[in-house]
Scaffold this active site. Structure first.
Site, PDB file in Angstrom:
ATOM      1  N   SER A 121      -5.354   5.292  28.302  1.00  0.00           N
ATOM      2  CA  SER A 121      -5.988   4.261  28.594  1.00  0.00           C
ATOM      3  C   SER A 121      -4.976   3.064  28.852  1.00  0.00           C
ATOM      4  CB  SER A 121      -6.915   3.823  27.444  1.00  0.00           C
ATOM      5  OG  SER A 121      -7.537   2.637  27.832  1.00  0.00           O
ATOM      6  N   SER A 157     -10.036  -1.372  31.393  1.00  0.00           N
ATOM      7  CA  SER A 157     -10.303  -0.178  31.099  1.00  0.00           C
ATOM      8  C   SER A 157     -11.579   0.332  31.761  1.00  0.00           C
ATOM      9  CB  SER A 157     -10.334   0.069  29.798  1.00  0.00           C
ATOM     10  OG  SER A 157     -10.759   1.380  29.425  1.00  0.00           O
ATOM     11  N   SER A 158     -11.569   1.641  32.570  1.00  0.00           N
ATOM     12  CA  SER A 158     -12.607   2.295  32.973  1.00  0.00           C
ATOM     13  C   SER A 158     -13.532   2.810  32.105  1.00  0.00           C
ATOM     14  CB  SER A 158     -12.347   3.317  34.176  1.00  0.00           C
ATOM     15  OG  SER A 158     -11.581   2.637  35.288  1.00  0.00           O
ATOM     16  N   GLY A 181      -8.665   7.718  30.371  1.00  0.00           N
ATOM     17  CA  GLY A 181      -7.600   8.396  29.753  1.00  0.00           C
ATOM     18  C   GLY A 181      -7.907   8.939  28.389  1.00  0.00           C
ATOM     19  N   THR A 196      -6.599   2.919  37.171  1.00  0.00           N
ATOM     20  CA  THR A 196      -7.451   2.094  37.981  1.00  0.00           C
ATOM     21  C   THR A 196      -6.533   1.416  39.008  1.00  0.00           C
ATOM     22  OG1 THR A 196      -9.070   1.802  36.214  1.00  0.00           O
ATOM     23  CG2 THR A 196      -9.012   0.212  37.922  1.00  0.00           C
ATOM     24  N   GLU A 232      -8.111   9.167  24.562  1.00  0.00           N
ATOM     25  CA  GLU A 232      -8.273   8.137  23.648  1.00  0.00           C
ATOM     26  C   GLU A 232      -8.346   8.588  22.382  1.00  0.00           C
ATOM     27  OE1 GLU A 232     -11.284   5.201  26.382  1.00  0.00           O
ATOM     28  OE2 GLU A 232     -11.997   6.180  24.584  1.00  0.00           O
TER      29      GLU A 232
END
Length: 852
Positions: A83, A142-143, A364, A88, A366
Site C-alpha cells: 500500500s 489507497s485503493s 497491496g 493506482t 497490509e
C-alpha cells in the site's frame, strides 16, 4: 544491486527490469514529462524499443503481443506492491497509454466527448477512485477495493470498450474509519466542493462536523469534487441522478451523528437526545424515508415466533450496530450500482471485440497495528497473485532452461502453497472454520473460536499464537512477513448480517435510486429476507478464483511497485525498506535465475537489461548490443529488399499472365456468343421461310379448289349499261335486269361520285355464294352491310373464278385518287381472299375510263 538502484533513484530513474518483471520505485512527487503524450508516441512508434525501462515498455509489449500473432492471445498486466507503492498511479498510466495508442480516432464517427469510448474509459477512474479510495496511514490515495479492468480490442486492435470487475470493497470504513485515517474521498469532495445551494439541500452547513469524517481539515489533491462531477456527466449520469446520489451520501453522513444512550429500563427503547433526533430527522429526509420509522428500525428488533412477530427493544450496542449496518449496506449497494452503470456505459457488445488487455490493480499487502477480516482477505489475494507469479516465472523459466539443454541447477525460491493451504485449504482451514462459526445461530465467542483454530490447525507451520496476549488473535506467516489478526469481531464481519427491517425501510424510500437499488436486490435474492446467506470470505474466494482462471488463460506481464520509504517522502531511498519488499515479492530469486541464465533476453522484440548487472556493466553490455543490432539490421534490410524484389517480380508476372488469360477467355466467349447468335438467326429464318412456303401453298390450294366451278358460268351477251349507272360508275359482271349495288373495296378501289357499284352476279353452289359474300363489302345505313342472295333463283358466279370473257370496269374518274380508302370496321361479312381476288382480277380485266 541496491546501491545501483539507489544511484538510479537519485538521478530520477525510477524503473528497471528484473527478469520478466518491471520494478517501479515511487518518487512521491510529480515528475514532469515522464508520462507525456510525446513519450507515449516515442515508445509506441519505435520499431525496437531500446529506451530506458518504463511502464510504457510493458504496455507496448502487451499490445504488440496482441497485434503480432495470427491468433492473438489475451494479455494481463498485474500491478502489485505494498500500500502506497504506486499501484493506482501505474494502473492509471497504463489505461491512459492504451486510450491513446489504441484510440479509434481514424475511424469516422462522432467526436462528441460523451460518445468517445476512450474518454469514457478514462473517466471511469475518477469516479471509482472517489467512491473506492481513501487516505490511509501509508498512502494518500489507497485503493480500498480490487479491480480488474478489461480493455476490449477489435480485430484491428482498436479500443472499442472496457469492463470493470471489483473485489471486496472495504465498506466498514464508511461507519468505522481506522484511527488517523480518512473515510472515502467522495465525502470530503462534497464537503469542500459543494456550492451554498448544494449545502442547503444536503443539510451540510459550513462548519458542520461529522463523526464519520475524521481528518476533514486535511486537504489532498484527490479532493476534487468538480472532476468527479464532470466524469459523471461524460459517463451519462444526468443531473437528477447525481442529485439522488449526493442526497444518499449526505444522508449517510447524518446517520453517523446519531448517538444512542441506554435506558434505565431494559424493556424501553434506547434514548435519543435532541441533537441526535435532529440528525435522524435530516437523515430520514435525505434518504426519503419516514423519520419515525427510521428511528424505530434502528432501536427495535423484530423476532419471529412461529407465524407471529415480536418486537424487542435493542440494547445500545446493537442500536449502534444497526445504524452502522444501515450506512454500510447503503454505501456498498450504491458502489455496486455505480460499477454496473459504468460497465453499461463503456462495455462493448460481444460481437464488436475479440481480444482484451487486462489491468489488475488490487490492494497491496497490509500489516497494521490492528488487522481483522479485511486484512486477511487482502493478504490472501496477494498470496494468490504471488503463487501465480511463482508458477509463471520462477518455476516455468527454470523448466524452460532445462528443456533447452542447459546445465541448470534449480534456484530455490519461497513457495507459498502451505500458506494458501492454511487460509483456504480443504477440508480444514481458517476460512472453513470461520464459515462454520458464522453459520451457527448464536453469538460467537472469540476465545472458543481461537481454541478451535489452535486445535484444528496446529499442524501447519504458517500459523502461530501468542498465549500471553490479552486479545485473542492468531499469526500467519505470509510471503511478505508475519501478520497478527484480531479475532474479535471477525465472525460478525464474516456474517455481514442486514436486519430485514432495514431492507424493508429502504424499499419504501421515495428516492428513486435508493428504491431501485434495494428493490432489484430483493428481486435477485428473494430468499435472503434481509439476512446475508453467503459469507464474506466465501463470496471473496469465489470471485478471486474466477479472476485467477482469467489470468491463467492470458499472457501475464508483471510490474512490482516498490515503496522506497515508509513515510512517503519525496526522493528518499531507504535500503532496508526496499530490500524487504524485493525479498518478499520474489524479485531476488528472479534476479538469481536471470543471472544464471542470459544477461539479455528478447520478448516480442523488446530488450530487457536486468538490474543485477549494475549500472556500468549494464551500460557496457547495451553499447555492445547496439553494434550487434546495427549489423543485424543491415543484414535484415538486405534480406528484406531481396524478398521484396522477388515478391514484386512474382506479382508482376502473375498479373501479366492473368491479363493474357483474361484476354483469351474474353475473345473465346465473344466468338462463341456471335456464333450462337448467327445460328439462332439462321434457324429463325429457316422457320420463317418454311412457314411462308406452307402458307403460300395453302392459299394456292384453296384458290385452285375454288376455280373448279368455272364451267358453271353462263356466257351471256352484255347489254348496254343504263345511263344512270354509267354516270355514277358501275361494274357489270353479268347481264341482269336488277343489278346488285356493291362497293368495290376488295380490289382496293372507291369511286368519288359513285359511292356504289351495280353488279350482276350469278353463282351456283353454296361454296361460290359464300366466296362472293366474303369478298364484298356492301353499304347500308348506320355503317352496316346487308347481303341478299338469289342463290336458288338466279345463282352467283364466284368472283375468284376466272371468267371466260373479259371483265370490263367503267370509271368516270380515276380510282387512284381514292386508293387509300378503307371499308367500315363494323360489318356482318368479312373477307380474307382480297389478295387472291386482286391477283386474279388484275390479270384478266380490261378497264375503260372516262375523262379526267
Amino acid at each position: 544491486m541496491i546501491s545501483d538502484e539507489h544511484y538510479k533513484y537519485s538521478v530520477k530513474v525510477f524503473y528497471t527490469h528484473a527478469g520478466c518483471t518491471l520494478v517501479a520505485l515511487n518518487p512521491f512527487q510529480p515528475i514532469p514529462d515522464l508520462y507525456s503524450l510525446d513519450v507515449m508516441k516515442e515508445y509506441h512508434c519505435a520499431p525496437q524499443p531500446k529506451f530506458k525501462p518504463h511502464i510504457f515498455i510493458v504496455a507496448e509489449e502487451a499490445y504488440r503481443n496482441v497485434r503480432g500473432q495470427l491468433e492473438p492471445v489475451n494479455q494481463s498486466l498485474v500491478v502489485s506492491g505494498e500500500s502506497g507503492a504506486g499501484k493506482t498511479w501505474t494502473s492509471r498510466c497504463l489505461m491512459k497509454y492504451y486510450a491513446t495508442v489504441a484510440a479509434s480516432s481514424s475511424v469516422v464517427k462522432s467526436q462528441n466527448t460523451v460518445e468517445r469510448i476512450e474518454r469514457r474509459v478514462l473517466d471511469s477512474n475518477p469516479i471509482m477512485e472517489a467512491f473506492g479510495n481513501a487516505c490511509t496511514l501509508r498512502n494518500n490515495n489507497s485503493s480500498r477495493f480490487g479491480k480488474y479492468i478489461q480493455l476490449q480490442l477489435d480485430r484491428c486492435q482498436l479500443l472499442v470498450g472496457a469492463s470493470v470487475q471489483t473485489y471486496l470493497l472495504e465498506k466498514t470504513r464508511v461507519a468505522c474509519p481506522p484511527d488517523n485515517e480518512r473515510n472515502f474521498h467522495i465525502f470530503y469532495q462534497m464537503m469542500k466542493g459543494a456550492t451554498d445551494e448544494q449545502r442547503k439541500e444536503w443539510k451540510m452547513p459550513r462548519g458542520q462536523r461529522f463523526t464519520w469524517l475524521p481528518k476533514s481539515e486535511k486537504t489532498l489533491e484527490e479532493d476534487c469534487f468538480h472532476e468527479t462531477v464532470e466524469a459523471m456527466v461524460h459517463l451519462g449520469i444526468n443531473a437528477e441522478r447525481q442529485r439522488q446520489i449526493f442526497r444518499i451520501l449526505a444522508g449517510i453522513l447524518q446517520l453517523g451523528n446519531v448517538n444512542f444512550s441506554s435506558s434505565a429500563d431494559e424493556s424501553q427503547l434506547c434514548n435519543l437526545d435532541e441533537q441526535s433526533k435532529d440528525f435522524s430527522q435530516r437523515a430520514a429526509e435525505l434518504l426519503c424515508v419516514p423519520a419515525e420509522e427510521l428511528q424505530t428500525c434502528l432501536r427495535v428488533r423484530t423476532l419471529k415466533a412461529g407465524k407471529q412477530s415480536v418486537l424487542k427493544p435493542c440494547p445500545q450496542a446493537e442500536c449502534s450496530m444497526r445504524r452502522d449496518c444501515l450506512a454500510k449496506v447503503i454505501y456498498a449497494q450504491l458502489f455496486e450500482w455505480l460499477v454496473t452503470f459504468i460497465n453499461n456505459s463503456i462495455c462493448a457488445d460481444e460481437s464488436m471485440w475479440c481480444n482484451f488487455i487486462g489491468v489488475l490493480d488490487v490492494y497491496g499487502f497490509e500489516c497494521f497495528h490492528i488487522n481483522n477480516l479485511e486484512q486477511l482477505c487482502i493478504n490472501y489475494a496477494n498470496e494468490k497473485l504471488q503463487q501465480h507469479f511463482v508458477a509463471h516465472y520462477l518455476r516455468a523459466q527454470q523448466e524452460e532452461y532445462v528443456s533447452e539443454g542447459l546445465q541448470w541447477s534449480f534456484v530455490k525460491y519461497q513457495d507459498n502453497q502451505s500458506c494458501l493451504d492454511l487460509i483456504e485449504g480443504s477440508p480444514v482451514s481458517v476460512f472453513s472454520l470461520l464459515n462454520e462459526e458464522s453459520r451457527l445461530n448464536r453469538v460467537s465467542d472469540t476465545k472458543t473460536f481461537r481454541t478451535r483454530l489452535e486445535k484444528e490447525l496446529c499442524g501447519n507451520a504458517n500459523i502461530s499464537w501468542d498465549k500471553f496476549s490479552k486479545e485473542p488473535h492468531f499469526t500467519v506467516a505470509h510471503y511478505a512477513g508475519k501478520v497478527n489478526y484480531q479475532i474479535q469481531g471477525m465472525v460478525e464481519k464474516n456474517k455481514d448480517p442486514v436486519p430485514p427491517e432495514l431492507i424493508s425501510l429502504l424499499q419504501k424510500s421515495d428516492n428513486p435510486l435508493l428504491h431501485q437499488i434495494f428493490t432489484d436486490k430483493e428481486t435477485e435474492n428473494p430468499t435472503n429476507k434481509g439476512l446475508s446467506k453467503v459469507t464474506v470470505v466465501s463470496k471473496f474466494k469465489n470471485s478471486l478464483e474466477s479472476l485467477m482462471r482469467i489470468l491463467h488463460t492470458t499472457t501475464p506481464h508483471y510490474t512490482r511497485c516498490i515503496k522506497p520509504n515508509p513515510d512517503c517522502k519525496p526522493l528518499t531511498f531507504q535500503k532496508e525498506e526496499v530490500i524487504m519488499q524485493l525479498e518478499a515479492c520474489g524479485i531476488v530469486e528472479t534476479i538469481h535465475i536471470s543471472a544464471a541464465g542470459f544477461p539479455i533476453s528478447y520478448l516480442s522484440g523488446l530488450i530487457r537489461a536486468p538490474v543485477f548487472l549494475g549500472v556500468l556493466t549494464c551500460l557496457a553490455v547495451v553499447s555492445q548490443l547496439d553494434l550487434l543490432e546495427d549489423q543485424r539490421k543491415k543484414i535484415l534490410s538486405r534480406c528484406a529488399f531481396s524478398i521484396q524484389c522477388c515478391w514484386l517480380r512474382y506479382q508482376q508476372r502473375r498479373r501479366h499472365a492473368r491479363q493474357q488469360a483474361a484476354t483469351l477467355i474474353q475473345a473465346a466467349v465473344r466468338s462463341w456468343l456471335v456464333r450462337r447468335k448467327v445460328q439462332k438467326w439462321n434457324r429463325a429464318a429457316a422457320v420463317i421461310q418454311s412457314t411462308w412456303r406452307k402458307w403460300r401453298a395453302l392459299l394456292k390450294s384453296l384458290a385452285e379448289a375454288e376455280l373448279d366451278d368455272a364451267k358453271d358460268l353462263v356466257e351471256e351477251d352484255v347489254s348496254a349499261l343504263n345511263p344512270v349507272i354509267r354516270e355514277r360508275g358501275s361494274v357489270q359482271l353479268a347481264n341482269i335486269q336488277e343489278p346488285v349495288t356493291v362497293r368495290g373495296w376488295p380490289m382496293g378501289l372507291a369511286l368519288a361520285s359513285a359511292p356504289s357499284i351495280t353488279m350482276s352476279l350469278t353463282a351456283t353452289g353454296f361454296q361460290k355464294m359464300m366466296s362472293v359474300m366474303a369478298s364484298l363489302n356492301l353499304p347500308s345505313r348506320r355503317a352496316e352491310y346487308k347481303v341478299e342472295t338469289n342463290q336458288y333463283t338466279k345463282g352467283l358466279a364466284s368472283i375468284r373464278a376466272q371468267p371466260k370473257g373479259s371483265v370490263k370496269m367503267h370509271y368516270q374518274r380515276s380510282p387512284l385518287l381514292y386508293a387509300d380508302r378503307q371499308p367500315d370496321m363494323k360489318t356482318d361479312v368479312t373477307g380474307f381472299n382480297e389478295i387472291l381476288l386482286e391477283k386474279t382480277l388484275l390479270t384478266h380485266y380490261s378497264c375503260e375510263t372516262g375523262k379526267g
